[in-house]
Design an enzyme around this catalytic site. Structure first.
Site, PDB file in Angstrom:
ATOM      1  N   ASP A 224       0.869  -1.170   0.000  1.00 22.79           N
ATOM      2  CA  ASP A 224       0.000   0.000   0.000  1.00 22.79           C
ATOM      3  C   ASP A 224       0.907   1.220   0.000  1.00 22.79           C
ATOM      4  OD1 ASP A 224      -2.115   1.746   0.085  1.00 22.79           O
ATOM      5  OD2 ASP A 224      -3.124   0.755   1.750  1.00 22.79           O
ATOM      6  N   TRP A 225       0.360   2.366  -0.340  1.00 19.36           N
ATOM      7  CA  TRP A 225       1.171   3.577  -0.514  1.00 19.36           C
ATOM      8  C   TRP A 225       1.792   4.007   0.828  1.00 19.36           C
ATOM      9  CZ3 TRP A 225       0.060   1.509  -4.644  1.00 19.36           C
ATOM     10  CH2 TRP A 225       0.211   2.083  -5.891  1.00 19.36           C
TER      11      TRP A 225
END
Ligand SMILES: *[C@@H]1O[C@H](CO)[C@@H](O)[C@H](O)[C@H]1NC(C)=O
Ligand SMILES: *[C@@H]1O[C@H](CO)[C@@H](O)[C@H](O)[C@H]1NC(C)=O
Ligand SMILES: *[C@@H]1O[C@H](CO)[C@@H](O)[C@H](O)[C@H]1NC(C)=O
Length: 834
Positions: A224-225
């Site tokens: 995920d970012w």
């Protein structure tokens, strides 16, 4: 140029391979032009392809939120949405869509629930697998997320989730398993959180043992970012791609040092790089390199699909004396009052699911489109619903005397000279998202403001880092520390206290906001080092307006009252869990419904939320329509239901409890903090949603899982079941439309032991079928059921099992309304193959 993947891989140096293992920037991968490796672009998100700009970017189609499409119980729609999402992704120059989101609705306060489908892993898995197949048929990669157990937003980067292996397998990993096996997604995104003490990005159990091992999946894993948390561990566990770029953990120096130190092998680096190249190959980028510019294309076929899906997902929960539908002939010449959020189109939740929709049909517009001049509509807002005061933009002049603010960035604590100056800056907020040049900088905003009226004005201020606001050089606000909730800050839910400041009409005031980058905060993932602030502003008279009295007057005057309630994106968003079970703000919407319903017996409530909320006024109202977040056609789809053009067929994909105290995760959400570590225990085990409510008093549930009304009625009868092989069954049932108009219903097939056991849910959803029947029509339906879909995970033997014994196959219209039951002896007890 050679486009054979293995030849290319063989030609790469170790450094080049390493460079592929993290993004180039926020959305793209790193290209190696000399070796013929192109970059590919990813895009958010689950209900539309937003493109590269978070707010106000290239316009995009906004599809119904996953909870709304799950409420259709129609996998064919999920497939069509997948097709359309792929086409939208291509208009944004991207080939990888960061969707679908498929975590569980563990608790009604989960901030991101709306983005994913259901509390039931089977329903989620079937819908998600169809979305993925639909996306990938068009050559675009789907990225199923977030693996695994991202069920809350509170401290999502740090929270440790303690989950039994059984619950993890049966509830939280099962939708991923179904999707991996039925749709082979090309990419998987890891969760931010830890599972049993280990970050999802470096979790060997999740990535190596289960995903790539037991499930035999061979796609690309990305973080995920900002969710990568290590160098060697994540590479060894199987995380191929760190996102976003530029890298924080995978610099050439760090990785090559790890190789030299023997922490990670070159073979592992090659394997990770191979997965990146394979993804590039699957999306066709070796053949068609280059990233086209973003385009905004309104596709009428997509608009129609959105309206159809929303129409089947909107769920009718109450309809006393058949007040609905308001057929045109029935309401001709009548006066209808619209209240609350009628002029706002609540089409999506906040965070990565939000986008700049092509258009947004409000309920008022949808109803006016439908009824034309035959009905007189009147409006009263009746309740304040904003979360934060709006930023100050009007009547502001920058240093050049033109409209707006002067924004200055300062470097290295030197405020004597600005490193960058921008005049005409729009408003009193500075959102750091994607603005990497702001990292580590101080920001100052200055304007000359001339109020339109004398008197007190409300202000609300907050910064990510220490922030000061002055008016005519006098300090009116000072925040000495970092924001207590930086992630909430980013997404519009900053904790702010309002205060008032007096102003004189016509006089000018110098307003200055000065914010520092956060102190420390290097662990904040994508927010690390970024400054940010906002200041909201409202005239006291406007702020304290008695909206409720106006609404009461209107309620008395109209024949029918429709109150639109719900959560705006600031109230239901990624990055934060809901603060209360009651609708915002401060009870204003509950008070509005209560007041209107007390004065008008024909009160219909249309509620747009992605989760269950309290309904203290339910007994007083005549009808309740749960509209979820239905996408850009919101108003039209709602009007279709209200006027009867569409016969409602949505069924709840989540249980609605009466009180939050009765939710299964209550007391274990969002966890407990000790020594600065938030830990949440999934104590309820596999008893999530209806698996819990089934074993407690019926009184606790406002509306059960699977429930939804129609303008006609249905009955199921003669349920039968036959075993067709060792692990498959054929169920049959007769469904009848017992009313006077055509409609659709969902045959829900639940399986459970005849002899109840406290170790196991009473029943679990093992199959379903959405069926359409004409008025009075009766038809026999066949429904295949797999043994695996009601097996349990036995921790002792680490295998899936169905115990020997009698099982009930229950054909229901909801978990609480079972019309027909067939019983069968199963000669179980075997271990099933994983
Ligand atoms: C996680 O830890 C708990 C408590 O130690 C344990 O009971 C459970 O089985 C573990 N889960 C997994 C997936 O190993
Ligand atoms: C990475 O994980 C460790 C161990 O859980 C934690 O202490 C640390 O704060 C995390 N670092 C970041 C950058 O998230
Ligand atoms: C709104 O919808 C949610 C479910 O999405 C539900 O739980 C809640 O009770 C509803 N509230 C209103 C105001 O109808």
């Amino acid at each position: 140029m050679n486009t054979n993947l293995e030849t290319i891989l063989g030609s790469l140096t170790l450094e080049e391979k390493v460079s592929l293992l993290a993004g180039k920037d926020f959305w793209e991968t790193v290209p190696i032009p000399d070796k013929g490796v192109p970059a590919i672009k990813t895009s958010d998100g689950p209900n539309g392809a937003r493109g590269e700009v978070f707010a106000g970017g290239t316009r995009a189609a906004c599809f119904p939120a996953a909870v709304c499409s799950a409420a259709t119980w129609n996998p064919e729609f999920a497939h069509q949405i997948g097709n359309a999402l792929a086409e939208e992704t291509q208009t944004k120059g991207a080939t990888v869509l960061l969707a679908p989101t498929m975590c569980n609705h563990r608790h009604p306060l989960g901030g991101r629930n709306f983005e994913s489908f259901s509390e039931d892993p089977y329903l989620t898995g079937k819908m998600a697998a169809n979305v993925v197949n639909g996306i990938q048929e068009k050559g675009v990669a789907a990225t199923i997320k977030h693996f695994a157990a991202n069920e809350q937003e509170t401290e999502r980067l740090f929270v440790d989730e303690i989950i039994s292996e059984r619950a993890l397998r049966e509830i939280y990993m099962k939708p991923f398993e179904i999707t991996v096996k039925e749709a082979n997604p090309w990419a998987v995104m890891t969760a931010y959180n830890k599972v049993n003490g280990t970050h999802a990005d470096s979790n060997t159990f999740l990535l190596k043992q289960v995903l790539r091992g037991e499930w035999g999946w061979d796609g690309l894993v990305m973080s995920d970012w900002g969710g990568t948390n290590s160098t060697a561990e994540s590479l060894n566990a199987g995380l191929d791609l760190e996102m976003p770029g530029p890298t924080r953990w995978r610099t050439k120096d760090a990785v090559i040092k790890a190789v030299k130190d023997g922490e990670v092998s070159e073979k592992t680096i090659t394997e990770r790089a191979r997965h990146v190249l394979k993804l590039i190959e699957k999306v066709g980028a070796f053949k068609n390199p280059g990233i086209p510019p973003e385009q905004s294309i309104v596709n009428p076929a997509h608009s129609k699909l959105i309206r159809d899906v929303a129409g089947q997902g909107i769920t009718l929960l109450k309809n006393e004396n058949s007040i609905l539908p308001l057929r045109k002939e029935k309401v001709k010449g009548k006066k209808i009052g619209l209240f609350g959020l009628a002029k706002e189109a609540l089409i999506h939740g906040g965070g990565s699911a939000s986008l700049n929709a092509h258009y947004r049909i409000t309920p008022e517009e949808g109803l006016k489109n439908t009824y034309g001049d035959d009905v007189e509509f009147k409006f009263a807002k009746g309740a304040q619903t904003y979360r934060l005061l709006p930023p100050l933009a009007k009547r502001c002049k920058d240093a050049q005397g033109s409209h707006g603010w002067r924004m200055e960035l300062f470097k290295d604590g030197d405020t004597s000279k600005a490193w960058k100056t921008v005049d005409g800056f729009k408003e009193s907020s500075f959102s750091p998202i994607l603005d990497h040049e702001a990292v580590g900088k101080e920001v100052r905003l200055t304007t000359t403001f001339t109020p339109s009226a004398a008197g007190k004005h409300y202000l609300g201020c907050s910064g990510i880092g220490p922030t000061t606001v002055t008016i005519n050089d006098k300090v009116v606000f000072e925040q000495k520390n970092n924001s207590p909730d930086p992630m909430g800050f980013m997404l519009g839910g900053n904790p702010e206290e309002e205060f008032t400041v007096p102003f004189k009409e016509g006089e000018s005031y110098k307003v200055q906001i000065h914010t520092l980058p956060p102190v420390g905060g290097s662990e904040w993932g994508i927010l690390a080092g970024l400054p940010g602030f906002r200041m909201g502003f409202m005239l006291e008279e406007e702020h304290d307006l008695d909206l409720l009295t106006q609404a009461k007057e209107l309620a008395k005057e109209v024949d029918i009252a429709i109150v639109f309630t719900g959560h705006t994106p600031a109230w239901e968003t990624e990055g934060q869990d809901q603060q209360t079970f009651n609708l915002p703000r401060e009870g204003s919407q509950d008070a509005l419904v209560d007041a209107v319903a007390s004065l008008n017996r024909n009160t219909i409530v249309v509620n747009s939320t992605g989760v269950a909320v309290a309904m203290p006024w339910l007994d007083k109202i005549a009808a309740l329509v749960q509209a979820w977040f239905p996408g850009q056609e919101a108003g039209n789809a709602i009007a279709d239901i209200i006027c009867g053009a569409v016969n409602p067929s949505g069924r709840l994909p989540v249980s609605f409890p009466k009180r939050i105290e009765d939710a299964p995760a209550f007391g274990n959400f969002p966890g407990e903090k000790r020594d600065n570590q938030l830990t949440v225990k999934y104590e309820e085990g596999v008893f999530v949603g209806y698996r819990h409510y089934d074993r407690v008093s019926k009184e606790k549930v406002q509306f059960p899982f699977g429930f939804g009304l129609s303008y006609t009625t249905f009955a199921f009868d003669n349920g039968e079941v036959k075993q067709t092989s060792t692990d498959a069954f054929k169920a049959t049932v007769t469904a009848k439309n017992t009313g006077n108009i055509a409609g659709a219903t969902v045959i829900q097939l639940y399986v459970g032991r005849k002899q109840r056991s406290s170790e196991h849910p009473v029943k679990t959803l093992a199959a379903f079928k959405k069926v359409h029947l004409d008025a009075g029509e009766e038809k026999k339906f066949e429904i295949p059921v797999a043994l695996r879909d009601f097996a349990y995970f036995d921790e002792a033997s680490k295998g899936w099992k169905v115990d020997r014994g009698q099982y009930e196959f229950s054909f229901g219209q909801s978990t609480a309304q079972i019309d027909s039951v067939a019983t069968i002896d199963i000669d179980g007890g075997r271990e099933l193959k994983l």
